[in-house]
Design a protein around this motif. Structure first.
Motif, PDB file in Angstrom:
ATOM      1  N   UNK A 103      47.492  39.854 113.238  1.00  0.00           N
ATOM      2  CA  UNK A 103      47.491  41.255 113.654  1.00  0.00           C
ATOM      3  C   UNK A 103      48.031  42.076 112.485  1.00  0.00           C
ATOM      4  N   UNK A 104      47.257  42.967 111.908  1.00  0.00           N
ATOM      5  CA  UNK A 104      47.751  43.764 110.778  1.00  0.00           C
ATOM      6  C   UNK A 104      48.844  44.722 111.227  1.00  0.00           C
ATOM      7  N   UNK A 105      49.807  45.049 110.355  1.00  0.00           N
ATOM      8  CA  UNK A 105      50.835  46.026 110.736  1.00  0.00           C
ATOM      9  C   UNK A 105      50.220  47.411 110.910  1.00  0.00           C
ATOM     10  N   UNK A 106      50.840  48.210 111.724  1.00  0.00           N
ATOM     11  CA  UNK A 106      50.358  49.573 111.957  1.00  0.00           C
ATOM     12  C   UNK A 106      50.301  50.334 110.633  1.00  0.00           C
ATOM     13  N   UNK A 107      49.180  50.979 110.347  1.00  0.00           N
ATOM     14  CA  UNK A 107      49.044  51.674 109.065  1.00  0.00           C
ATOM     15  C   UNK A 107      49.886  52.954 109.030  1.00  0.00           C
ATOM     16  N   UNK A 108      50.370  53.394 110.198  1.00  0.00           N
ATOM     17  CA  UNK A 108      51.163  54.626 110.259  1.00  0.00           C
ATOM     18  C   UNK A 108      52.667  54.346 110.189  1.00  0.00           C
ATOM     19  N   UNK A 109      53.157  53.400 111.027  1.00  0.00           N
ATOM     20  CA  UNK A 109      54.612  53.160 111.082  1.00  0.00           C
ATOM     21  C   UNK A 109      55.011  51.741 110.706  1.00  0.00           C
ATOM     22  N   UNK A 110      54.038  50.886 110.374  1.00  0.00           N
ATOM     23  CA  UNK A 110      54.276  49.483 109.996  1.00  0.00           C
ATOM     24  C   UNK A 110      54.776  48.630 111.152  1.00  0.00           C
ATOM     25  N   UNK A 111      54.653  49.120 112.375  1.00  0.00           N
ATOM     26  CA  UNK A 111      55.069  48.356 113.536  1.00  0.00           C
ATOM     27  C   UNK A 111      54.092  47.251 113.882  1.00  0.00           C
ATOM     28  N   UNK A 112      54.498  46.383 114.813  1.00  0.00           N
ATOM     29  CA  UNK A 112      53.633  45.289 115.259  1.00  0.00           C
ATOM     30  C   UNK A 112      52.465  45.842 116.083  1.00  0.00           C
ATOM     31  N   UNK A 113      51.322  45.185 115.989  1.00  0.00           N
ATOM     32  CA  UNK A 113      50.134  45.627 116.719  1.00  0.00           C
ATOM     33  C   UNK A 113      49.580  44.509 117.582  1.00  0.00           C
ATOM     34  N   UNK A 114      48.749  44.910 118.540  1.00  0.00           N
ATOM     35  CA  UNK A 114      48.030  43.954 119.378  1.00  0.00           C
ATOM     36  C   UNK A 114      46.554  44.299 119.378  1.00  0.00           C
ATOM     37  N   UNK A 115      45.709  43.250 119.427  1.00  0.00           N
ATOM     38  CA  UNK A 115      44.271  43.481 119.399  1.00  0.00           C
ATOM     39  C   UNK A 115      43.829  44.282 120.616  1.00  0.00           C
ATOM     40  N   UNK A 116      42.980  45.291 120.379  1.00  0.00           N
ATOM     41  CA  UNK A 116      42.504  46.156 121.455  1.00  0.00           C
ATOM     42  C   UNK A 116      41.021  45.925 121.746  1.00  0.00           C
ATOM     43  N   UNK A 117      40.168  46.074 120.724  1.00  0.00           N
ATOM     44  CA  UNK A 117      38.738  45.854 120.915  1.00  0.00           C
ATOM     45  C   UNK A 117      38.074  45.719 119.548  1.00  0.00           C
ATOM     46  N   UNK A 118      36.803  45.344 119.547  1.00  0.00           N
ATOM     47  CA  UNK A 118      36.007  45.242 118.325  1.00  0.00           C
ATOM     48  C   UNK A 118      34.913  46.296 118.334  1.00  0.00           C
ATOM     49  N   UNK A 135      49.129  49.868 117.929  1.00  0.00           N
ATOM     50  CA  UNK A 135      50.552  49.678 117.629  1.00  0.00           C
ATOM     51  C   UNK A 135      51.362  49.612 118.923  1.00  0.00           C
ATOM     52  N   UNK A 136      52.299  48.675 118.982  1.00  0.00           N
ATOM     53  CA  UNK A 136      53.138  48.529 120.172  1.00  0.00           C
ATOM     54  C   UNK A 136      54.252  49.568 120.214  1.00  0.00           C
ATOM     55  N   UNK A 137      54.431  50.313 119.113  1.00  0.00           N
ATOM     56  CA  UNK A 137      55.496  51.316 119.052  1.00  0.00           C
ATOM     57  C   UNK A 137      54.977  52.745 119.172  1.00  0.00           C
ATOM     58  N   UNK A 138      53.898  53.053 118.425  1.00  0.00           N
ATOM     59  CA  UNK A 138      53.431  54.440 118.401  1.00  0.00           C
ATOM     60  C   UNK A 138      52.002  54.620 118.920  1.00  0.00           C
ATOM     61  N   UNK A 139      51.369  53.529 119.352  1.00  0.00           N
ATOM     62  CA  UNK A 139      50.011  53.560 119.926  1.00  0.00           C
ATOM     63  C   UNK A 139      48.917  53.949 118.929  1.00  0.00           C
ATOM     64  N   UNK A 140      49.254  54.031 117.641  1.00  0.00           N
ATOM     65  CA  UNK A 140      48.233  54.330 116.645  1.00  0.00           C
ATOM     66  C   UNK A 140      47.280  53.146 116.498  1.00  0.00           C
TER      67      UNK A 140
END
Length: 504
Positions: A103-118, A135-140
């Protein structure tokens, strides 16, 4: 015993490839493998490879092995230079060139992310699909393109097994290895290298930094294999049988087409490609193919190296895919009066050694020898060339435990000596706790490199646990690290020495 399977070899028709979806995919892979023969691309690829350094490391590896064999400290066959160079090439690719991305880090806040869709395909030449992570922190939303263009992969240098195998095969072709891309229908990709010295194809998985362990997917990862097809500029071959020790069970899962349809299709495609080959080359390939077919008829039991679970990707990701052999593990001691259990993070291996330093047992992969764990993984920093165990991204705390038990009714533990290492940054916290009977003792930071308990009387088992927490900001997970060391280090950042005595 191998299953009795009858194969017929029909005439090779030049008719249109079957409309069967699986056979169509085989045909497409065989067409696409020719992209590895672009001379200009190969010239660019070889410029990335530190050939001289790899050759030097290979020679040093051979000399060290020869020294161990001559002194009697190692019972193993001598290594050929070709094999040593391949080992160093895989190691360099794994530790210095390519990076794994779950899961790549969030490009906005570097937070952890979860797969959403393709998303749908963008450009067939550049990407297969684009994965969207939230992003699990900022929803970006953060995009992760799954590139299939070789020139692009030389620049991005990241992905999962598909990208790893494609880029590594490019380097192998640039190094003049006879190479084929291996596609497992149950979702994995790797390579095989032909060894003129050994006169056989060598399984080579760059994601795992493993060579010549074909049964690891079935025995270690727990895969239910069905079709494994190998593709090169000269041939396409069904090599599934090489990767299984239970051919009869394997055959029951092969239902994408009939065996006759598969063979017909492979021979037709192979013959078409062979029209441009010289008679000598065709003669060589036929002989090599016959040898391989005979070898694949034999079932083989997996060795210890092939019983380990997957190491690439986070543990959570591997557990979701059920590709790890992890289960609670207890180190049983009692056969020897004094032993040391050591772990080296750089090579991800354990060793049990006697008082004189003799290794009596080794075990691969950190999670294959632990008793309990929560939100922890092994991190490799290719830029800083460091490796360590840390919390998973986004987790607030983590734990990892090792358990030791005397498997001898006539022995008890007399002395325990523990040497471990921790590295905390900012407000990161690490606690090491040793528990035995009804007692638990915290290991002070200043005692981590030499903590001893003696005269334990009736103790027959104990656990060593590390708790990781704290930290600040988006990278808080990285502020508590244990067993940190350089990727080239040969030291052991963890060593537990256990001395026994008679129970009476």
């Amino acid at each position: 015993m191998a299953a009795s399977v009858e194969f017929s070899f029909p005439s090779t028709s030049r008719s249109t490839i079957s409309q069967n979806a699986f056979l169509q995919s085989v045909h497409n892979h065989f067409q696409n493998v020719m992209e590895y023969e672009d001379d200009k691309l190969l010239e660019v690829a070889i410029s990335y490879v530190p050939v001289a350094k790899i050759q030097m490391c290979a020679i040093e590896r051979m000399r060290s092995l020869q020294k161990d064999i001559k002194t009697g400290s190692l019972d193993a066959p001598e290594m050929h230079l070709e094999e040593a160079i391949l080992i160093e090439l895989v190691k360099w690719f794994k530790t210095s060139f390519f990076s794994w991305v779950d899961c790549p880090p969030c490009h906005f806040c570097s937070g952890a992310t979860k797969h959403s869709f393709n998303t749908e395909k963008r450009d067939a030449k550049v990407t297969i699909r684009v994965e969207i992570f939230k992003c699990t922190l900022c929803d970006t939303e953060t995009e992760f393109p799954r590139y299939n263009d070789l020139a692009t992969l030389l620049i991005t240098r990241k992905g999962r097994c598909g990208e790893w195998a494609k880029c590594f095969m490019l380097f192998c072709r640039a190094m003049k290895y006879d190479t084929r891309l291996v596609v497992d229908n149950t979702d994995h990709v790797w390579t095989e290298i032909y060894s003129p010295i050994l006169k056989r194809w060598l399984h080579c998985d760059p994601c795992e930094n493993v060579i010549d362990a074909p049964l690891m997917y079935e025995a270690g990862w727990g895969k239910k294999l069905d079709y494994i097809i190998a593709y090169s500029k000269d041939e396409v071959q069904d090599i599934t049988w090489k990767y299984s020790s239970n051919h009869r069970d394997l055959l029951t899962r092969r239902n994408m087409c009939t065996e006759n349809e598969l063979i017909t299709t492979l021979i037709a495609m192979r013959d078409k490609r062979w029209e441009i080959l010289s008679l000598e080359r065709k003669k060589f390939i036929r002989k090599r193919l016959c040898t391989e077919l005979v070898d694949m008829m034999k079932e083989r039991e997996p060795n210890e190296n092939e019983k380990s679970g997957r190491s690439s990707g986070s543990l959570d990701w591997r557990l979701q895919r059920m590709e790890t052999s992890w289960k609670p593990y207890v180190w049983n001691v009692g056969e020897h009066q004094e032993v040391s259990i050591k772990y080296r993070t750089s090579t991800n291996t354990y060793e049990i050694a006697l008082l004189d330093g003799t290794t009596v047992k080794s075990k691969k992969s950190w999670e294959n020898a632990i008793y309990e764990m929560k939100d922890i993984f092994r991190k490799e920093e290719t830029d800083w060339k460091m490796t360590y165990l840390a919390r998973t991204e986004g987790s607030e705390n983590a734990k990892i435990s090792w358990k030791f038990k005397v498997d001898n009714n006539n022995k008890v533990i007399d002395r325990i000596n523990i040497r471990v290492s921790s590295q905390a940054y900012q407000s990161g916290k690490i606690e090491w706790i040793l528990c035995y009977d009804d007692n638990c003792t915290k290991i002070p930071k200043e005692s981590e490199k030499h903590f001893t308990l003696e005269n334990l009387n009736t103790v027959t088992e104990f656990t060593l646990t590390a708790y990781l927490s704290g930290g600040e900001g988006r990278t808080a997970w990285q502020h508590s690290q244990i067993l940190r060391q350089g990727t080239d280090s040969l030291d052991y950042p963890m060593e537990i020495t256990i001395r026994l005595r008679n129970s009476s």
